[in-house]
Each structure stands twice: as structure tokens, then as C-alpha cells.
Scaffold this active site. Structure first.
Site, mmCIF file in Angstrom:
data_model
loop_
_atom_site.group_PDB
_atom_site.id
_atom_site.type_symbol
_atom_site.label_atom_id
_atom_site.label_comp_id
_atom_site.label_asym_id
_atom_site.label_seq_id
_atom_site.Cartn_x
_atom_site.Cartn_y
_atom_site.Cartn_z
ATOM 1 N N ASP A 147 14.109 -2.436 -4.709
ATOM 2 C CA ASP A 147 14.387 -3.423 -3.653
ATOM 3 C C ASP A 147 15.191 -4.554 -4.279
ATOM 4 O O ASP A 147 14.700 -5.687 -4.448
ATOM 5 C CB ASP A 147 13.081 -3.931 -3.049
ATOM 6 C CG ASP A 147 12.301 -2.826 -2.371
ATOM 7 O OD1 ASP A 147 12.746 -2.344 -1.314
ATOM 8 O OD2 ASP A 147 11.251 -2.423 -2.912
ATOM 9 N N GLY B 99 0.801 -1.213 0.000
ATOM 10 C CA GLY B 99 0.000 0.000 0.000
ATOM 11 C C GLY B 99 0.833 1.262 0.000
ATOM 12 O O GLY B 99 2.022 1.243 -0.325
ATOM 13 N N GLN C 185 15.687 -7.817 -2.327
ATOM 14 C CA GLN C 185 14.412 -8.526 -2.235
ATOM 15 C C GLN C 185 14.118 -9.276 -3.531
ATOM 16 O O GLN C 185 13.642 -10.415 -3.517
ATOM 17 C CB GLN C 185 13.287 -7.546 -1.936
ATOM 18 C CG GLN C 185 11.903 -8.160 -1.995
ATOM 19 C CD GLN C 185 10.817 -7.160 -1.652
ATOM 20 O OE1 GLN C 185 10.583 -6.868 -0.497
ATOM 21 N NE2 GLN C 185 10.157 -6.627 -2.669
ATOM 22 N N HIS D 260 4.717 2.053 -7.938
ATOM 23 C CA HIS D 260 3.795 0.916 -7.917
ATOM 24 C C HIS D 260 2.951 0.881 -9.194
ATOM 25 O O HIS D 260 2.730 -0.178 -9.787
ATOM 26 C CB HIS D 260 2.855 1.017 -6.713
ATOM 27 C CG HIS D 260 3.531 0.883 -5.390
ATOM 28 N ND1 HIS D 260 3.645 1.934 -4.514
ATOM 29 C CD2 HIS D 260 4.114 -0.181 -4.780
ATOM 30 C CE1 HIS D 260 4.269 1.538 -3.427
ATOM 31 N NE2 HIS D 260 4.570 0.252 -3.558
#
Length: 283
Positions: free
Chosen positions: A150, A31, A153, A37
């Protein structure tokens, strides 16, 4: 766009898509959405027939409870933003829905999670792997889209996908930056005006350092970036490492790897910002 909170409803919808032979693309988020995003959603819509976006603040990946409490939650704004995209389903589950039972799985990522973020945030990547694998099981997407900001990640997700045998294509997507160069992040909204005005120095010094490769060795470039950012007086570099882009292990010389990446974490007061720059990547 349909908002789904229950796994059973989600499974029924996805079963229909799969029966119709549609390609399902998945964008997992926590979120506090921004243009970074939305760029993932846009890329997913180009490569998929149906796009599913999840919004879930995963408690298992926060080693600091204060960070979990402070993490921005802007679901109404997020929903409005997604309604302007080609997102078909917003999956917005509760903690109980994602973890009906405590997830005690421990993943072995070798050295991937022992360096950089893993060194300073113990348990973080295990929590990431738990939640992403849980979503992969629930959604069974054909493709999943992750931002390169990221970077570590992304490497972990790729490794987890192989370890668990998922036939899911992991699609890396380029970093989206503000007009002043700052890598877009949900954490940016936590910055005070003073720190927000200084934060672009991180990207500026990373980009400047790319011009030093022919005259400076790796240690000198690390020192340059670290010292220049710390000179701001209010930003503090937690780490800056130049690593092999696949193994994430430090490289000593520019010629030691065909894929060389600089990864950095910087504190702006209590807000922790990460960024990276690819110095070399041979096809």
C-alpha cells in the site's frame, strides 16, 4: 497473547510497558491475516520489546458500502495465526470503542491524496488517517509497521505523522508475494479460481517492465504494462502510473527523480488488486 477490546484496559497495559522502559511496536490491520501481515509482526518483534496488533475493519475508509460489507472477516483464524507469533496484545475494538464520537476531521495532504488511489477512492485516505491517528493516540507506540504494497497509504501515514507531530518511527516493510508473484492481500481470498490463476500476470508484467528502462521511455513502459495485462481478457487495469516515490506526482523521464515507482490497480472482476514496483531508488 492477550486479547483486549477496551481502550482503558489497553492504556493500563501500555502504561506498564512504558514505565518499564520497553519499546512498543504497533501493527495496524483490518484482519483476514496472511503471511504479509505476519511478516510485519515478525519485523516488529525484531525492533520492539512488545508488539501490539490491531484488527479493525475501519468503516471510515470505505467509500463504497458494498466493499465494507464484502471485506473478509476471519477473527478466529486471525487469532490462531497471531498466537504463533510474538504478538503480546491483539487489540480488537468495536466501532464504538474507536469512534465514541463521529470523527469529522479533514486532513490536508496536499497532492498526496489527489492521485492514483485518491482519485478513484475519494475520502479513503482521510478515513485511513482518522483511524491510524486514533490508534496512535490510544497506543502511543514507539514504532509502527506498514507494508509497502500500500505504497500511497504509506506516504500518507508518513505525512500525517509529521502533520500531527507524533514522535513515532514509521517502518516500511517489503511486499510479501505468493510463490507465483501475486502480492499478498486479504482481497485475494475473494478471487474465483479463474481470476486467481490470471492475477499473477500483474506482477509478471511489472517485473518484465523493469528490463525496459534502457530502451523505453516512461510512456512506453506504461503502455506496455497496461496493454499486456489487459490482454488477459479478464483483468482490467484501472490505472498504472510511474511517479516520484516521495511526492507521488507523475514523472515524465527516468532522470527526473532519484526515486521512481510504478503503482498499479487492476480489477479482477469486482475484486480490486493493487501492486507496485520500485524502478529506481538512490540512497
Amino acid at each position: 497473547m492477550k486479547i483486549v477490546e477496551k481502550s482503558k484496559e489497553l492504556n493500563a497495559l501500555i502504561s506498564g510497558y512504558k514505565k518499564d522502559g520497553l519499546i512498543v511496536g504497533f501493527v495496524p490491520t483490518m484482519g483476514a491475516l496472511h503471511k504479509g501481515h505476519l511478516s510485519l509482526v515478525d519485523e516488529a518483534s525484531k525492533q520492539s520489546d512488545v508488539v501490539i496488533v490491531s484488527i479493525f475493519v475501519n468503516p471510515n475508509q470505505f467509500n463504497n458500502p458494498n466493499d465494507l460489507d464484502k471485506y473478509p472477516r476471519t477473527i478466529d483464524q486471525d487469532r490462531e495465526m497471531l498466537e504463533q507469533t510474538k504478538c503480546a496484545i491483539l487489540y480488537y475494538p468495536s466501532v464504538e470503542e474507536v469512534y465514541p464520537e463521529e470523527d469529522k476531521r479533514i486532513f490536508d495532504f496536499g497532492q498526496l491524496d489527489k492521485v492514483m488511489e485518491g482519485q478513484f477512492r475519494p475520502g479513503h485516505f482521510n478515513g485511513v488517517a482518522q483511524v491510524v491517528s486514533r490508534f496512535f493516540d490510544l497506543i502511543n507506540p514507539d514504532k509502527a509497521f506498514f507494508g509497502e504494497k500500500d505504497f500511497q497509504q504509506l506516504a500518507i501515514i508518513k505525512k500525517m505523522t509529521k502533520l500531527l507531530g507524533y514522535e513515532i518511527k514509521i517502518v516500511p516493510c517489503a511486499i510479501i508475494r505468493e510463490s507465483d508473484g501475486l502480492a499478498m492481500s486479504s482481497r485475494n481470498m475473494l478471487l474465483t479460481d479463474e481470476y486467481r490463476s490470471e492475477a499473477p500476470i500483474i506482477a509478471q508484467k511489472l517485473f518484465e517492465s523493469k528490463n525496459l528502462l534502457s530502451t523505453k521511455n516512461i510512456k512506453e513502459v506504461i503502455n506496455f504494462v497496461t496493454d499486456e495485462i489487459n490482454k488477459s481478457g479478464i483483468l482490467e487495469v484501472e490505472y498504472f502510473e510511474i511517479v516520484d516515490g516521495d511526492t507521488l506526482q507523475p514523472v515524465d523521464n527516468w532522470g527526473d527523480s532519484d526515486f521512481v515507482v510504478g503503482c498499479i490497480a487492476v480489477f479482477a472482476d469486482k475484486v480490486r488488486l493493487i501492486d507496485n514496483l520500485i524502478y529506481k531508488k538512490l540512497a
